[in-house]
Design a protein around this motif. Structure first.
Motif, PDB file in Angstrom:
ATOM      1  N   VAL A   1       0.874  -1.172   0.000  1.00  0.00           N
ATOM      2  CA  VAL A   1      -0.137   0.139  -0.119  1.00  0.00           C
ATOM      3  C   VAL A   1       1.054   1.198   0.037  1.00  0.00           C
ATOM      4  CG1 VAL A   1      -1.610   1.419   1.364  1.00  0.00           C
ATOM      5  CG2 VAL A   1      -1.723  -1.392   1.203  1.00  0.00           C
ATOM      6  N   ASP A   2       0.784   2.069  -0.965  1.00  0.00           N
ATOM      7  CA  ASP A   2       1.508   3.344  -0.953  1.00  0.00           C
ATOM      8  C   ASP A   2       0.676   4.333  -0.908  1.00  0.00           C
ATOM      9  OD1 ASP A   2       2.852   5.685  -2.204  1.00  0.00           O
ATOM     10  OD2 ASP A   2       3.415   4.808  -4.023  1.00  0.00           O
ATOM     11  N   LEU A   3       0.680   4.951   0.421  1.00  0.00           N
ATOM     12  CA  LEU A   3      -0.209   5.944   0.841  1.00  0.00           C
ATOM     13  C   LEU A   3       0.345   7.507   0.191  1.00  0.00           C
ATOM     14  CD1 LEU A   3      -0.265   5.012   4.684  1.00  0.00           C
ATOM     15  CD2 LEU A   3      -1.802   4.535   2.504  1.00  0.00           C
ATOM     16  N   ASP A   4       1.595   7.580  -0.180  1.00  0.00           N
ATOM     17  CA  ASP A   4       1.836   8.811  -0.939  1.00  0.00           C
ATOM     18  C   ASP A   4       1.032   8.930  -2.307  1.00  0.00           C
ATOM     19  OD1 ASP A   4       3.641   9.669   1.108  1.00  0.00           O
ATOM     20  OD2 ASP A   4       5.318   8.790   0.218  1.00  0.00           O
TER      21      ASP A   4
ATOM     22  N   ILE B   1      -1.212   6.803  -3.129  1.00  0.00           N
ATOM     23  CA  ILE B   1      -2.692   6.017  -3.018  1.00  0.00           C
ATOM     24  C   ILE B   1      -2.709   5.093  -3.967  1.00  0.00           C
ATOM     25  CG2 ILE B   1      -5.021   6.632  -2.497  1.00  0.00           C
ATOM     26  CD1 ILE B   1      -4.378   9.589  -2.234  1.00  0.00           C
TER      27      ILE B   1
ATOM     28  N   ALA C   1      -8.222   6.517  -3.312  1.00  0.00           N
ATOM     29  CA  ALA C   1      -8.519   6.210  -2.079  1.00  0.00           C
ATOM     30  C   ALA C   1      -9.782   5.137  -1.747  1.00  0.00           C
ATOM     31  CB  ALA C   1      -9.082   7.536  -1.262  1.00  0.00           C
TER      32      ALA C   1
ATOM     33  N   LYS D   1      -9.188   1.242  -0.613  1.00  0.00           N
ATOM     34  CA  LYS D   1      -9.885   0.884   0.612  1.00  0.00           C
ATOM     35  C   LYS D   1     -10.815  -0.399   0.525  1.00  0.00           C
ATOM     36  CE  LYS D   1     -13.350   2.437   3.947  1.00  0.00           C
ATOM     37  NZ  LYS D   1     -14.219   3.649   4.490  1.00  0.00           N
TER      38      LYS D   1
END
Length: 60
Positions: A10-13, A15, A34, A38
Motif C-alpha cells: 500500500v503506497d499512501l503517498d 494512493i 482512496a 480501501k
C-alpha cells in the motif's frame, strides 16, 4: 516460525495498492485512488485465496 505467503503493498503517498502471492506467484492490482484502495485492501486476501491456482494446501 512465521511463513509469509503473500504481501499487500500500500503506497499512501501515491494512493495505490497491489497484492503479490508467493504461493502461486500471482499479482493482483494495482488499484488507484482512496476509495478503490480501501475496497481492495478490505477483500483481497480472501478473494485471492478463493481463486488462487495453488490453493490446495498452499495457503494457511
Amino acid at each position: 516460525m512465521t511463513i509469509v505467503t503473500a504481501i499487500l503493498h500500500v503506497d499512501l503517498d501515491n494512493i495505490r495498492a497491489r497484492y503479490e502471492c508467493f504461493v502461486c506467484h500471482g499479482k493482483e492490482g494495482p488499484v488507484f485512488g482512496a476509495e478503490d484502495v480501501k475496497a481492495f485492501t478490505a477483500v483481497i486476501r480472501n478473494d485471492h485465496r478463493a481463486r488462487c491456482i495453488a490453493q490446495q494446501g498452499g495457503h494457511r
